[in-house]
Write a protein that holds these residues in place. Structure first.
Motif, PDB file in Angstrom:
ATOM      1  N   GLY A   3       0.771  -1.234   0.000  1.00  0.00           N
ATOM      2  CA  GLY A   3       0.000   0.000   0.000  1.00  0.00           C
ATOM      3  C   GLY A   3       0.804   1.287   0.000  1.00  0.00           C
ATOM      4  N   ASP A   4       2.071   1.216   0.298  1.00  0.00           N
ATOM      5  CA  ASP A   4       2.977   2.366   0.274  1.00  0.00           C
ATOM      6  C   ASP A   4       4.333   1.877  -0.207  1.00  0.00           C
ATOM      7  N   PRO A   5       5.191   2.792  -0.657  1.00  0.00           N
ATOM      8  CA  PRO A   5       6.536   2.382  -1.093  1.00  0.00           C
ATOM      9  C   PRO A   5       7.321   1.710   0.038  1.00  0.00           C
ATOM     10  N   GLU A   6       8.188   0.801  -0.355  1.00  0.00           N
ATOM     11  CA  GLU A   6       9.017   0.083   0.615  1.00  0.00           C
ATOM     12  C   GLU A   6       9.799   1.038   1.506  1.00  0.00           C
ATOM     13  N   SER A   7      10.235   2.152   0.953  1.00  0.00           N
ATOM     14  CA  SER A   7      10.997   3.125   1.753  1.00  0.00           C
ATOM     15  C   SER A   7      10.175   3.645   2.932  1.00  0.00           C
ATOM     16  N   LEU A   8       8.870   3.855   2.740  1.00  0.00           N
ATOM     17  CA  LEU A   8       8.012   4.306   3.834  1.00  0.00           C
ATOM     18  C   LEU A   8       7.782   3.201   4.855  1.00  0.00           C
ATOM     19  N   VAL A   9       7.679   1.968   4.389  1.00  0.00           N
ATOM     20  CA  VAL A   9       7.517   0.834   5.307  1.00  0.00           C
ATOM     21  C   VAL A   9       8.746   0.705   6.197  1.00  0.00           C
TER      22      VAL A   9
ATOM     23  N   THR B 122      15.874 -10.570   5.995  1.00  0.00           N
ATOM     24  CA  THR B 122      15.341  -9.551   6.883  1.00  0.00           C
ATOM     25  C   THR B 122      15.906  -8.197   6.473  1.00  0.00           C
ATOM     26  N   LEU B 123      15.009  -7.258   6.159  1.00  0.00           N
ATOM     27  CA  LEU B 123      15.407  -5.909   5.790  1.00  0.00           C
ATOM     28  C   LEU B 123      15.418  -4.988   7.013  1.00  0.00           C
ATOM     29  N   PHE B 124      14.529  -5.264   7.957  1.00  0.00           N
ATOM     30  CA  PHE B 124      14.478  -4.520   9.211  1.00  0.00           C
ATOM     31  C   PHE B 124      13.922  -5.430  10.269  1.00  0.00           C
ATOM     32  N   PRO B 125      14.503  -5.492  11.447  1.00  0.00           N
ATOM     33  CA  PRO B 125      15.600  -4.657  11.923  1.00  0.00           C
ATOM     34  C   PRO B 125      16.933  -5.106  11.364  1.00  0.00           C
TER      35      PRO B 125
ATOM     36  N   ALA C 154      11.489   1.658  11.384  1.00  0.00           N
ATOM     37  CA  ALA C 154      12.594   2.295  12.104  1.00  0.00           C
ATOM     38  C   ALA C 154      12.091   3.270  13.163  1.00  0.00           C
ATOM     39  N   ASN C 155      10.932   3.867  12.935  1.00  0.00           N
ATOM     40  CA  ASN C 155      10.384   4.851  13.878  1.00  0.00           C
ATOM     41  C   ASN C 155       9.523   4.237  14.971  1.00  0.00           C
ATOM     42  N   CYS C 156       9.296   2.936  14.912  1.00  0.00           N
ATOM     43  CA  CYS C 156       8.492   2.288  15.955  1.00  0.00           C
ATOM     44  C   CYS C 156       9.259   2.356  17.277  1.00  0.00           C
ATOM     45  N   PRO C 157       8.669   2.987  18.294  1.00  0.00           N
ATOM     46  CA  PRO C 157       9.412   3.165  19.549  1.00  0.00           C
ATOM     47  C   PRO C 157       9.653   1.875  20.325  1.00  0.00           C
TER      48      PRO C 157
END
Length: 78
Positions: free
Chosen positions: A40-46, A68-71, A51-54
């Motif tokens: 639903g959104d570009p991979e960069s936004l995902v 695994t791309l993240f973390p 990364a911004n999840c506290p």
């Protein structure tokens, strides 16, 4: 394409991911984030949302390779 996992044992529902990638994430009935459309959104936004999840409740995996791309870390290498 990516596979996105939200650990509901960690998610506190602060909605950073929903604000960053609203086409991908939404709150469920428990006010925890859930994936509504992995594309639903570009991979960069995902990746930015993860990364911004506290509480680091989001894991992003390349669906084709299983990498695994993240973390980031040792699992991201292979």
């Amino acid at each position: 394409m990516v596979r996105i996992e939200v650990d509901h044992g960690l998610c506190v529902g602060n909605a950073m991911c929903v604000a960053t990638a609203p086409g991908v994430f939404a709150h469920n009935e428990d006010r925890q984030s859930t994936v509504v459309d992995a594309g639903g959104d570009p991979e960069s936004l995902v990746l930015e949302a993860a990364a911004n999840c506290p509480v680091s409740a989001i894991r992003v995996v390349d669906a084709g390779t299983g990498r695994t791309l993240f973390p980031p870390g040792p699992m991201a290498e292979g």
